[in-house]
Design an enzyme around this catalytic site. Structure first.
Site, PDB file in Angstrom:
ATOM      1  N   ASN A   1       2.978  -7.179   8.109  1.00 56.52           N
ATOM      2  CA  ASN A   1       3.073  -8.540   7.563  1.00 56.52           C
ATOM      3  C   ASN A   1       4.570  -8.822   7.495  1.00 56.52           C
ATOM      4  O   ASN A   1       5.211  -8.668   6.465  1.00 56.52           O
ATOM      5  CB  ASN A   1       2.428  -8.619   6.187  1.00 56.52           C
ATOM      6  CG  ASN A   1       0.926  -8.375   6.260  1.00 56.52           C
ATOM      7  OD1 ASN A   1       0.277  -8.749   7.234  1.00 56.52           O
ATOM      8  ND2 ASN A   1       0.370  -7.730   5.250  1.00 56.52           N
TER       9      ASN A   1
ATOM     10  N   GLU B   1      -5.499 -11.940   8.885  1.00 50.76           N
ATOM     11  CA  GLU B   1      -5.201 -12.032   7.454  1.00 50.76           C
ATOM     12  C   GLU B   1      -4.065 -13.017   7.173  1.00 50.76           C
ATOM     13  O   GLU B   1      -3.129 -12.718   6.436  1.00 50.76           O
ATOM     14  CB  GLU B   1      -4.881 -10.650   6.886  1.00 50.76           C
ATOM     15  CG  GLU B   1      -6.028  -9.671   7.069  1.00 50.76           C
ATOM     16  CD  GLU B   1      -5.800  -8.305   6.456  1.00 50.76           C
ATOM     17  OE1 GLU B   1      -4.641  -7.889   6.351  1.00 50.76           O
ATOM     18  OE2 GLU B   1      -6.797  -7.658   6.105  1.00 50.76           O
TER      19      GLU B   1
ATOM     20  N   TRP C   1     -14.787 -11.588   3.363  1.00 50.39           N
ATOM     21  CA  TRP C   1     -14.040 -10.458   3.938  1.00 50.39           C
ATOM     22  C   TRP C   1     -14.882  -9.565   4.842  1.00 50.39           C
ATOM     23  O   TRP C   1     -14.341  -8.782   5.618  1.00 50.39           O
ATOM     24  CB  TRP C   1     -13.413  -9.624   2.817  1.00 50.39           C
ATOM     25  CG  TRP C   1     -12.283 -10.344   2.149  1.00 50.39           C
ATOM     26  CD1 TRP C   1     -12.357 -11.060   0.988  1.00 50.39           C
ATOM     27  CD2 TRP C   1     -10.942 -10.463   2.621  1.00 50.39           C
ATOM     28  NE1 TRP C   1     -11.130 -11.608   0.708  1.00 50.39           N
ATOM     29  CE2 TRP C   1     -10.240 -11.259   1.694  1.00 50.39           C
ATOM     30  CE3 TRP C   1     -10.258  -9.977   3.735  1.00 50.39           C
ATOM     31  CZ2 TRP C   1      -8.892 -11.584   1.849  1.00 50.39           C
ATOM     32  CZ3 TRP C   1      -8.918 -10.287   3.890  1.00 50.39           C
ATOM     33  CH2 TRP C   1      -8.249 -11.086   2.959  1.00 50.39           C
TER      34      TRP C   1
ATOM     35  N   ASP D   1     -11.803  -0.894   8.108  1.00 50.61           N
ATOM     36  CA  ASP D   1     -10.457  -0.751   7.542  1.00 50.61           C
ATOM     37  C   ASP D   1     -10.285   0.546   6.755  1.00 50.61           C
ATOM     38  O   ASP D   1     -10.327   0.516   5.527  1.00 50.61           O
ATOM     39  CB  ASP D   1     -10.170  -1.957   6.626  1.00 50.61           C
ATOM     40  CG  ASP D   1      -8.705  -2.058   6.246  1.00 50.61           C
ATOM     41  OD1 ASP D   1      -7.877  -1.380   6.869  1.00 50.61           O
ATOM     42  OD2 ASP D   1      -8.392  -2.829   5.313  1.00 50.61           O
TER      43      ASP D   1
ATOM     44  N   ARG E   1       0.826  -1.220   0.000  1.00 50.82           N
ATOM     45  CA  ARG E   1       0.000   0.000   0.000  1.00 50.82           C
ATOM     46  C   ARG E   1       0.855   1.262   0.000  1.00 50.82           C
ATOM     47  O   ARG E   1       0.506   2.270   0.619  1.00 50.82           O
ATOM     48  CB  ARG E   1      -0.975   0.033   1.184  1.00 50.82           C
ATOM     49  CG  ARG E   1      -1.705  -1.267   1.449  1.00 50.82           C
ATOM     50  CD  ARG E   1      -2.570  -1.720   0.327  1.00 50.82           C
ATOM     51  NE  ARG E   1      -3.197  -2.999   0.639  1.00 50.82           N
ATOM     52  CZ  ARG E   1      -3.820  -3.744  -0.263  1.00 50.82           C
ATOM     53  NH1 ARG E   1      -3.869  -3.375  -1.524  1.00 50.82           N
ATOM     54  NH2 ARG E   1      -4.375  -4.885   0.078  1.00 50.82           N
TER      55      ARG E   1
ATOM     56  N   GLU F   1      -4.739   4.302   0.985  1.00 52.35           N
ATOM     57  CA  GLU F   1      -5.055   2.990   0.419  1.00 52.35           C
ATOM     58  C   GLU F   1      -6.443   2.929  -0.226  1.00 52.35           C
ATOM     59  O   GLU F   1      -6.579   2.467  -1.359  1.00 52.35           O
ATOM     60  CB  GLU F   1      -4.943   1.927   1.521  1.00 52.35           C
ATOM     61  CG  GLU F   1      -5.363   0.556   1.062  1.00 52.35           C
ATOM     62  CD  GLU F   1      -5.321  -0.494   2.169  1.00 52.35           C
ATOM     63  OE1 GLU F   1      -4.813  -0.192   3.269  1.00 52.35           O
ATOM     64  OE2 GLU F   1      -5.807  -1.607   1.923  1.00 52.35           O
TER      65      GLU F   1
HETATM   66  C1  GCV Z   1      -0.518  -4.556   5.890  1.00 57.03           C
HETATM   67  C2  GCV Z   1      -5.696  -4.085   5.016  1.00 57.03           C
HETATM   68  C3  GCV Z   1      -4.716  -3.813   3.919  1.00 57.03           C
HETATM   69  C4  GCV Z   1      -3.493  -4.691   4.034  1.00 57.03           C
HETATM   70  C5  GCV Z   1      -2.858  -4.433   5.396  1.00 57.03           C
HETATM   71  C6  GCV Z   1      -3.899  -4.736   6.457  1.00 57.03           C
HETATM   72  C7  GCV Z   1      -3.368  -4.419   7.841  1.00 57.03           C
HETATM   73  O1  GCV Z   1      -6.235  -5.343   4.882  1.00 57.03           O
HETATM   74  O2  GCV Z   1      -5.339  -3.994   2.697  1.00 57.03           O
HETATM   75  O3  GCV Z   1      -2.604  -4.361   3.017  1.00 57.03           O
HETATM   76  O4  GCV Z   1      -1.716  -5.223   5.584  1.00 57.03           O
HETATM   77  O5  GCV Z   1      -5.046  -3.950   6.250  1.00 57.03           O
HETATM   78  O6  GCV Z   1      -3.616  -3.309   8.279  1.00 57.03           O
HETATM   79  O7  GCV Z   1      -2.735  -5.253   8.437  1.00 57.03           O
END
Ligand code: GCV
Length: 836
Positions: A216, A297, A553, A376, A174, A404
């Site tokens: 991540n 996730e 989701w 989100d 992102r 994002e």
């Molecule tokens: C870093 C959303 C975003 C992901 C992000 C996630 C998070 O799902 O699309 O890219 O991952 O949030 O905040 O962990």
């Protein structure tokens, strides 16, 4: 007052080109600088160690005053303090000069700034505070705010961090401004110049920590080579008082350490984390701490071993505690395989459900980091109910500077008004004032820690965020983290003066553009609380409302032929409204009291349901998409009115983005309206939706080497169909005779610009070339591109003031390239004042 002067007719000079790398720290010459009297002549720094923020403050003061006033200051001595700027800690000052009245009022990271009398005093509670004071003083000077001041400024909360979602291979999740400044090819970068420059920018807005890698997280960050690399990053940031922190992968003991488990209650795992933490702190004694995304996730976490999230967090807390480290533990935990056929299922409930019973079970150096809303980073969400659920746990708010879901820095969206709505929201816990800002500061529930984390994702692009105007968001994030009571527009105006100078027209225009940008974006993307209606299964950029439903989701809209919205009431829905304290829950439970802008977040209604405005939901959808897109057109004109008032480089950069936004806002408008018109079969009272009298659909032209193509999603193309070249090597042409009356028109071509090729286009009228262009937006814009003809790749180019004679032969030629088949959607002939 040490500095005095009258600012008359402020018109700031600028270099012919500015790349934006200095951000708001340009220290551009103040107009009529020579008319200022009594500018300090020397600086006395109370610490001259090079890695000290006080030394940095001294350097910055030299540079700033040189730039703003063209004056070179000397380094003074502690004896001759008249006419000096004295900068250092309050403690160091007291040692040299004795006590001062305000000493007791300065809190950690805070500072005292005084321009009264014959010196300027900049005294921090600590060295970082002194640097903040120096930046504040310079900001005032650079803005021509030369009145005498004397005040203490203290932070609202101790944690004021950024999060960077940088991967070790140099990509950024992102991120829309090029690759990482921190990592490349699996390792920490060797060149830390940009890292230090970033730390400088952040220190000037009083940010005190950066988590440098993606939540991540990749466990190889913990290799000896990378730990040493992290040490170099920390060394580069230390002179700015910015501490380094890292994200951890929960499974590291197993995947990287070679253990056969990552169970947080296994003593070998505990010992492994303690050992690696000791190694990191041996290299970086002042490391800020860890950030952990667990059981979210697909990330590993303690739930794998039936251990609680608190047990997982506390494992890190134990390891970091001896070193004074903080664990930011993310509340973004949810199941992404929930079932929409279950009316009661709701992702928005997840954070409270996961964390409610853990309140009070976290160690005292753990802070639960909560995204501002329950889902989100959508264009509008209510404040997360978790803020008022956790009373015995320290919390922080997570905001997103990187856009994002908000146009990915190709759409102007000034975010401070959105953040302010959340920060100022009163959750009324126990019927007492419980504003989010006072909860996350630790004040409301008397917690020792708290603050904010802003996901920024700067890249190697010289403008940092890929867009000069998007930098107002980073600036505002820092200032609101320091003082959430500040006014969004005032913050913006300070930023404008620092970034673009003092011309009143520049100030007024960028203020107006920015302040209307979030409402406009909300209007043409997703309103009434339905979320940003983007493609959540792909790039999160262009429109694709269908992707929000029929998957696990949980970002559902539950739109069908008759109705739309999530029923989150207690009486009939998911019960989410009941997660709020009673006073707020009652407002959201009741459709009459729920504000219209969150109606579809909390209620499932018919499209014919009447809003407080008297409009039906569907008509409001249609109207607001038209209004928002119309506003986006005006941003271009407003920016153009600043030509010659902004340096050429930044002017062109912004103009390109505003023009793109104007075209893409139309894509959004038509796509969303077409989708709901198709679904509900309810006509737009104003008869605009699906009715475009100024368009010539490409598929209706005479095609040679082109063929028709049904676009998916259908609503991303006007009339659902576009044309693509019949092969990937032959030029295609589309021709027709213009049937519009003779006159002057803006001629707009809507086409699709895919990654994976750079098609070339030419537009002709009677063999006269009107324009030619290349499908190369993937090189010019940082947004996540698409390999398909869809709402992400759909775009518009406009040729203005074209003389057209009825019957002229219109011809588009498209040369395909790579996988990009020179796709065209339609051509519009727009009479003056019309945008269609
Ligand atoms: C870093 C959303 C975003 C992901 C992000 C996630 C998070 O799902 O699309 O890219 O991952 O949030 O905040 O962990």
């Amino acid at each position: 007052m040490l500095l005095s002067g009258i600012i008359v007719g402020l018109f700031l000079g600028f270099a012919s080109g500015e790349d934006g790398s200095a951000g708001w720290l340009r220290y551009a010459p103040l107009p009529h600088a020579s008319s200022y009297h009594s500018i300090p002549s020397s600086i006395i720094a109370l610490n001259n160690t090079k890695s000290s923020p006080v030394y940095t403050a001294q350097q910055e003061l030299h540079q700033g005053i040189q730039g703003i006033f063209g004056k070179t200051l000397s380094n003074g001595t502690s004896t001759g303090k008249d006419g000096s700027i004295i900068v250092g800690t309050a403690h160091a000052y007291q040692k040299s000069y004795g006590d001062f009245d305000e000493a007791g009022d300065i809190e950690e990271d805070g500072y005292f700034l005084s321009t009264e009398g014959r010196q300027v005093l900049i005294l921090g509670q600590n060295e970082r505070g002194a640097l903040y004071g120096a930046f504040d003083y310079l900001s005032r000077l650079a803005q021509g705010k030369l009145d005498t001041v004397s005040y203490v400024s203290n932070p609202h909360a101790p944690i004021r961090w950024t999060n960077e979602w940088d991967n070790l291979d140099g990509s950024i999740e992102r991120g829309y401004a090029g690759p990482s400044i921190f990592f490349e090819n699996g390792f920490v970068t060797g060149n830390t110049t940009r890292v230090a420059e970033y730390a400088r920018l952040l220190a000037s807005i009083r940010i005190n920590g950066i988590i440098v890698n993606n939540v991540n997280a990749n466990a190889t960050l913990l290799s000896a080579r990378n730990i040493d690399g992290l040490g170099r990053l920390a060394d580069a940031m230390r002179p700015y008082g910015v501490q380094l922190g890292i994200s951890l992968n929960f499974a590291s003991p197993q995947t990287f350490g070679g253990l056969n488990t990552f169970d947080p209650l296994d003593p070998t795992v505990d010992a492994w984390w303690a050992n690696i933490t000791n190694q990191i702190y041996a290299r970086i004694p002042d490391m800020a701490g860890y950030l952990v995304k667990a059981n979210s996730e697909g990330q590993p976490g303690p739930l794998t071993y039936n251990r609680s999230l608190a047990e997982g967090a506390n494992m890190f807390a134990r390891a970091a505690k001896p070193h004074g480290g903080i664990i930011m533990f993310r509340a973004f935990v949810y199941d992404n395989h929930i079932n929409e056929t279950n009316w009661k299922a709701d992702r928005a409930n997840a954070a409270v459900e996961f964390f409610r019973d853990l309140d009070g079970k976290f160690d005292d150096n753990v802070v639960v980091q909560i995204k501002y809303g329950p889902i989100d980073f959508q264009v509008r969400e209510p404040a997360s109910p978790l803020f008022s659920t956790l009373r015995n746990t320290s919390t922080a708010i997570e905001l997103q500077v990187t856009q994002e879901y908000l146009g990915q820095q190709t759409h102007l969206v000034y975010l401070a008004p959105l953040w302010k709505e959340i920060l100022e929201f009163d959750l009324q816990a126990d019927n007492r004032s419980s504003k989010v800002k006072d909860i996350v500061s630790g004040e409301r529930f008397r917690r020792p820690l708290g603050g904010s984390a802003g996901v920024v994702n700067v890249g190697t692009n010289l403008s940092w965020l890929g867009s000069h105007l998007a930098m107002s968001n980073l600036y505002a994030y820092g200032l609101l983290a320091w003082d959430p009571a500040l006014d969004a527009e005032e913050i913006l105006q300070d930023w404008i003066r620092l970034t673009f100078g003092h011309d009143p027209k520049v100030l007024e225009t960028i203020t107006d553009m920015s302040m209307k940008s979030w409402p406009a974006y909300e209007n043409y993307t997703g309103n009434l609380g339905i979320q940003t209606l983007t493609d959540i299964l792909y790039t999160h950029f262009g429109p694709n409302p269908a992707t929000l439903d029929n998957n696990g989701w949980g970002q559902w809209t539950r739109a069908d032929k008759f109705s739309i919205g999530m029923d989150r009431t207690v009486k009939n829905g998911t019960g989410n409204a009941g997660q709020y304290p009673p006073a707020v829950a009652n407002v959201y439970e009741n459709i009459e009291t729920t504000p219209d802008d969150l109606l579809l977040w909390f209620h499932h209604v018919n499209y014919t349901h009447r809003l407080k405005s008297g409009k039906t939901v569907i008509q409001h959808f249609y109207d607001s998409h038209y209004e928002g897109a119309a506003t986006a057109q005006t941003l271009v004109k407003q920016w153009e009115s600043l030509q010659n008032k902004i340096d050429g480089e930044r002017y062109e950069h912004v103009l390109f983005r505003q023009t793109f936004q104007a075209g893409h806002a139309l894509v959004w408008r038509d796509s969303i309206n077409q989708f709901y018109h198709n679904l509900s079969e309810i006509e737009d009272q104003a008869k605009r939706v699906g009715n475009h009298p100024y368009r010539i659909e490409a598929e209706k032209m005479t095609l040679s080497g082109y063929k028709t193509y049904s676009v998916n999603p259908f609503h991303a193309a006007s009339g659902t169909t576009a044309i693509v070249t019949a092969s990937n090597s032959t030029v295609g042409t589309a021709t027709t005779n213009v049937t519009f009356e003779s006159g002057t028109y803006d001629v707009a071509v809507n086409y699709f610009d895919l990654i994976g090729g750079k098609s070339q286009y030419e537009l002709q009228l009677n063999n006269r070339t009107i324009g030619s262009w290349t499908g190369d937006l993937e090189d010019k814009l940082g947004h996540a591109p698409s390999i398909y003809l869809d709402g992400h790749s759909a775009t518009r180019i406009t040729f203005r003031n074209i003389t057209v004679v009825k019957g002229d032969l219109l011809k588009i030629s498209g040369r395909p390239d790579g996988i990009e088949p020179a796709p065209v959607d339609y051509v519009s002939f727009l009479p003056p004042g019309i945008v269609d």
